[in-house]
Write a protein that holds these residues in place. Structure first.
Motif, PDB file in Angstrom:
ATOM      1  N   LYS A 289      19.178  40.008  -8.141  1.00 25.77           N
ATOM      2  CA  LYS A 289      19.642  38.671  -7.746  1.00 25.77           C
ATOM      3  C   LYS A 289      18.626  37.622  -8.165  1.00 25.77           C
ATOM      4  N   ALA A 290      17.334  37.969  -8.104  1.00 24.28           N
ATOM      5  CA  ALA A 290      16.282  37.027  -8.525  1.00 24.28           C
ATOM      6  C   ALA A 290      16.422  36.694 -10.004  1.00 24.28           C
ATOM      7  N   GLU A 292      19.202  36.763 -11.692  1.00 25.30           N
ATOM      8  CA  GLU A 292      20.387  35.900 -11.812  1.00 25.30           C
ATOM      9  C   GLU A 292      20.025  34.451 -11.489  1.00 25.30           C
ATOM     10  N   ASP A 293      19.237  34.247 -10.456  1.00 21.29           N
ATOM     11  CA  ASP A 293      18.809  32.879 -10.097  1.00 21.29           C
ATOM     12  C   ASP A 293      17.980  32.266 -11.213  1.00 21.29           C
ATOM     13  N   THR A 294      17.127  33.098 -11.840  1.00 17.18           N
ATOM     14  CA  THR A 294      16.320  32.617 -12.967  1.00 17.18           C
ATOM     15  C   THR A 294      17.226  32.169 -14.111  1.00 17.18           C
ATOM     16  N   LEU A 296      20.284  31.174 -13.943  1.00 15.76           N
ATOM     17  CA  LEU A 296      21.004  29.948 -13.569  1.00 15.76           C
ATOM     18  C   LEU A 296      20.135  28.715 -13.779  1.00 15.76           C
ATOM     19  N   ARG A 297      18.834  28.861 -13.530  1.00 20.40           N
ATOM     20  CA  ARG A 297      17.931  27.722 -13.784  1.00 20.40           C
ATOM     21  C   ARG A 297      17.885  27.406 -15.272  1.00 20.40           C
TER      22      ARG A 297
END
Length: 856
Positions: A289-290, A292-294, A296-297
């Protein structure tokens, strides 16, 4: 006779003879077939083209494989190349892969090692008995570096390096020597084996090969190398992961890190160089998930390559589809974020998430999708998305918003299939005015051939309402599709089409600006009412001016009054001043419509003197002419002509139908004299109160308001009451002007302006604004109430004294400071006794503030 009797020696002899004969026949047939096969095989050997010309169907794979031994013998006798000509070498190789046969194994090694050697090597790694055969073959070979030949026959095929090490253990020096071979297949073969030898020489060879030019070798080392030097291996893997130009090498290095080095792996992609960051984004973990967040940034990054790498990862993970599914029309901030991110993805052509749009019923997702598809993405998705949205009930604000976005999407990028659907939807909803108007405004020109039949049928339907939007829609289409139809409608007999249809056809024809239609247009102007003709006449300026003047001169001399009146009405819009002489002459025309058209044309031309001199026409025998002339004089005449008009208004013998237009005309006059005439009439009679108040309603300029206030100040109670109604009718425009006058602090007018504002309900309205949730509206209300300064105004102001907004409190304080005089103190004392407890409380606070200020 029984069976024993049959078994006589003679009978037995006969049976045996028959069997022998049959066997002989079979043997003869087989020998003949064998000889025929040999002859044809020999013929093909001598002339290989015969295989295709005559014997292609004869030499089947089954027949060839069945004669393997014979073919082998003939090849040894006539030439080994016979194996290749007949194609048995390929058949042996294929059959060996399916069925492990030692005979085939030896044949492939002996006759076809170029292709089959590596397959034989793989079989030998699995079977010891075959390994012995291969070793013998290798030992018998006189070729130097025979292991290199095996490697080159494989060309990078996968094999077990560990098992190969056991096979070649005695040849390791030769294997290590191959790591310097110029051909990569040989180096790969050697490295694959040396990875499993723990000797220092082999380990050194592997370390040196980790930078080999061929990616398969680097990938193999990254995946399989085991070494006690863990730190060095991690650093090399990290380097390959971020800097190797080949994706499969980077992927292998990252997989190895994920598997064996999670305890030391640490990375901040934001701090990497661009090329390294792109590689890191390409190999994020699909389970993290981390990560994925990266991604998205980075999807919001300005660098398109970084954005593309992030988008690809998110696409593969399914995160973009999930993001689209999360879109919620109720959360506009997050909706904007999702829309922005998904648009960024589409900008680098990663848009497979849009496929969800054909299945989803989520309004938020449809909102985002329609916006994106209007600019990017697969156009085939537009039709099913719009079909879904158009089927929704248009009773909610959300569905209406979706409908508008879908319509815009269709307009910009809809395919022919989507436009066909839109056309059908328009036809089915032709009686829904709201939907029809929206669609007509956004019909794309590229679909002209699709829409035109529908549009013309609407035009011919007199009950169709959205006529202006329909005309504009038709005019945007290719003229060739409908111009002849418009001419047909205009030139048809009156009973063929309704008047509305003929009007629309003429308006469309005028908008097309085709020079060959000018005479038809001018001759048919009477189809339009004069006010509509004046409105559209400006388009005639774009036609050939000389031709227009020539035709106008002819038509003004024609007998038809309706053509003349329509044409005169249009002349001011086309700057037809050259025809003023003819227009003046037409004031005395026998036809009343021509006279009316002439007076208004002169008004439009600014011929004030001529209009004023037309006062005699107020006595025209036709009442409608008198009415139009009265309006024209009142609206544009001089002060002297206004006074003559006043005489008509106060003439008890004049009919009402002349007076009312005169009053309305005075409402359009910019002369202050018009206000004085209207207010005098308002004071003298009650007969025209609504019409006069309506005329005064538009007098909202500073000069006009000032004069009305002066008249209000000096007027009788009766007049003041009537003027109060006129002020109320002015609404916000008049009230704003009166507040503006208050700010100029005109002492003589201030109390009267305040009285008017009190009567119109303005003060009460501003007091209500003091409770509005918008601080800017509260500040404005407090400021305007402070200028009014009446007791009722300050009653509202003190209620805002404890407002949460600082600027509102400052405005209140400034207003209260204006009460620091005898008159203001009197107002505050009145408010001290107000029935409302809250008003009394805040008034006490205001008095204390003023007293403390006076003591300073």
């Amino acid at each position: 006779m029984n069976w024993k009797e049959l078994l006589t020696p003679l009978n037995i002899l006969i049976v045996l003879s028959g069997i022998i004969l049959m066997v002989l026949i079979i043997i003869i047939i087989l020998l003949l077939n064998r000889n025929r096969f040999k002859k044809r095989l020999l013929s093909v050997y001598r002339d290989p083209l015969l295989l295709e010309k005559e014997y292609q169907e004869y030499f089947t794979p089954a027949r060839i494989m069945g004669r393997s031994q014979l073919i082998e013998k003939m090849a040894l006798k006539y030439g080994i190349d016979l194996l290749q000509i007949i194609g048995i070498n390929n058949l042996w190789f294929t059959e060996l892969k399916k069925h492990k046969s030692k005979k085939l194994y030896k044949r492939v090694l002996n006759y076809y090692p170029e292709r089959g050697l590596f397959t034989c090597f793989l079989i030998a790694l699995e079977r010891k008995d075959y390994a012995a055969i291969l070793r013998n073959w290798l030992d018998d070979s006189e070729e130097f570096l025979i292991t290199r030949r095996i490697a080159l026959s494989g060309v990078g095929e996968e094999f077990s390096g560990e098992k190969a090490l056991d096979f070649f253990r005695e040849k390791l020096p030769q294997i290590r020597e191959m790591t310097g071979d110029p051909l990569w297949a040989s180096r790969y073969f050697a490295v694959k084996i040396l990875l499993y030898d723990d000797s220092d020489q082999s380990s050194r060879a592997v370390w040196e090969s980790i930078r080999d030019p061929h990616p398969l070798i680097r990938k193999t080392i990254a995946s399989e190398f085991q070494t006690p030097n863990r730190d060095k291996l991690y650093n090399e893997l990290f380097r390959l992961y971020l800097n190797d130009p080949v994706r499969e090498v980077r992927a292998a290095a990252k997989d190895r890190i994920n598997h064996d080095f999670t305890d030391v792996y640490n990375i901040s992609i934001e701090n990497l160089q661009t090329h390294e960051a792109i590689h890191a984004l390409e190999h994020l973990s699909s389970f993290s998930k981390a990560d994925e967040d990266t991604a998205l940034r980075f999807l919001d990054h300005d660098n398109l390559e970084l954005r593309f790498a992030a988008a690809r990862f998110l696409e593969e993970r399914g995160a973009l589809k999930r993001l689209l599914e999360e879109a919620d029309l109720g959360d506009r901030e997050n909706l904007k974020r999702i829309d922005r991110l998904l648009r960024k993805s589409c900008e680098v052509h990663v848009s497979s998430f849009l496929e969800l749009s054909a299945k989803t019923n989520n309004a938020g997702s449809l909102y985002v999708v329609t916006g994106i598809l209007a600019d990017k993405g697969e156009v085939s998705l537009i039709e099913p998305v719009c079909r879904k949205i158009f089927s929704m009930n248009q009773s909610t604000a959300e569905n209406i918003e979706l409908f508008d976005r879908a319509l815009l999407c269709l307009n910009k990028r809809g395919s022919d299939q989507a436009l066909e659907y839109l056309n059908d939807f328009l036809r089915k909803n032709r009686n829904n005015d709201v939907i029809v108007e929206k669609i007509l405004k956004l019909l794309p020109v590229r679909g002209a051939t699709i829409f035109i039949s529908n549009l013309i049928s609407f035009l011919e339907d007199d009950k169709f309402h959205a006529r202006e939007d329909l005309r504009n829609a038709i005019c945007r289409m290719d003229q060739d599709l409908y111009i002849q139809k418009m001419l047909e409608i205009i030139k048809s007999d009156r009973g063929t089409y309704s008047h509305n249809v003929r009007k629309d056809a003429l308006k469309i024809l005028i908008q097309l600006k085709q020079s060959f239609c000018l005479q038809t247009i001018l001759e048919n102007l009477p189809i339009l009412p004069q006010h509509e003709a004046r409105e559209i006449a400006g388009l005639l300026t774009e036609y050939d001016r000389n031709e227009f003047d020539r035709l106008t001169e002819i038509l003004l001399e024609s007998d038809d009054a309706s053509v003349r009146s329509s044409l005169i009405s249009c002349l001011p819009a086309v700057d037809g001043k050259s025809f003023i002489k003819e227009i003046r002459k037409s004031l005395g025309d026998a036809d009343p419509e021509v006279r009316i058209a002439s007076i208004w044309a002169l008004v439009d031309f600014g011929e004030t003197k001529t209009v004023s001199s037309a006062i005699a026409m107020l006595r025209d025998p036709v009442e409608r002419v008198r009415m139009e002339v009265a309006m024209a004089i009142a609206g544009s005449g001089s002060d002297n002509s206004l006074l003559e008009l006043k005489d008509v208004l106060f003439d008890e013998n004049e009919v009402e139908s002349v007076k009312i237009p005169a009053i309305r005309g005075l409402g359009f006059s910019e002369s202050i004299k018009s206000i004085e005439i209207l207010t005098e009439l308002l004071d003298k009679t009650d007969d025209f109160n609504p019409v006069i108040i309506k005329a005064l309603e538009g007098k909202t300029s500073k000069k006009e308001i000032s004069r009305l206030i002066e008249i209000f100040k000096d007027g009788s109670p009766r007049l003041r009451d009537k003027l109060a109604n006129a002020f109320s009718a002015m609404k916000e425009e008049g009230e704003e002007m009166m507040v503006s006058l208050l700010k100029e602090d005109i002492t003589a007018l201030k109390p009267h302006i305040c009285e008017v504002l009190e009567n119109t309900g303005f003060i009460e309205n501003q007091i209500r604004f003091l409770k509005h949730r918008d601080p800017s509206l509260r500040r404005k209300a407090a400021d305007e109430l402070s200028y009014i300064g009446t007791a009722s105004a300050f009653r509202g102001i003190v209620l805002a004294a404890r407002d949460s907004d600082k600027d509102v409190r400052i405005a209140v304080t400034r207003a209260l400071e204006q009460l620091n005089n005898s008159e203001g103190t009197e107002i505050l004392k009145t408010l001290e006794n107000d029935p409302d407890r809250k008003v009394r409380k805040y008034t006490a606070w205001a008095l204390e503030r003023l007293n403390s200020k006076n003591m300073e």
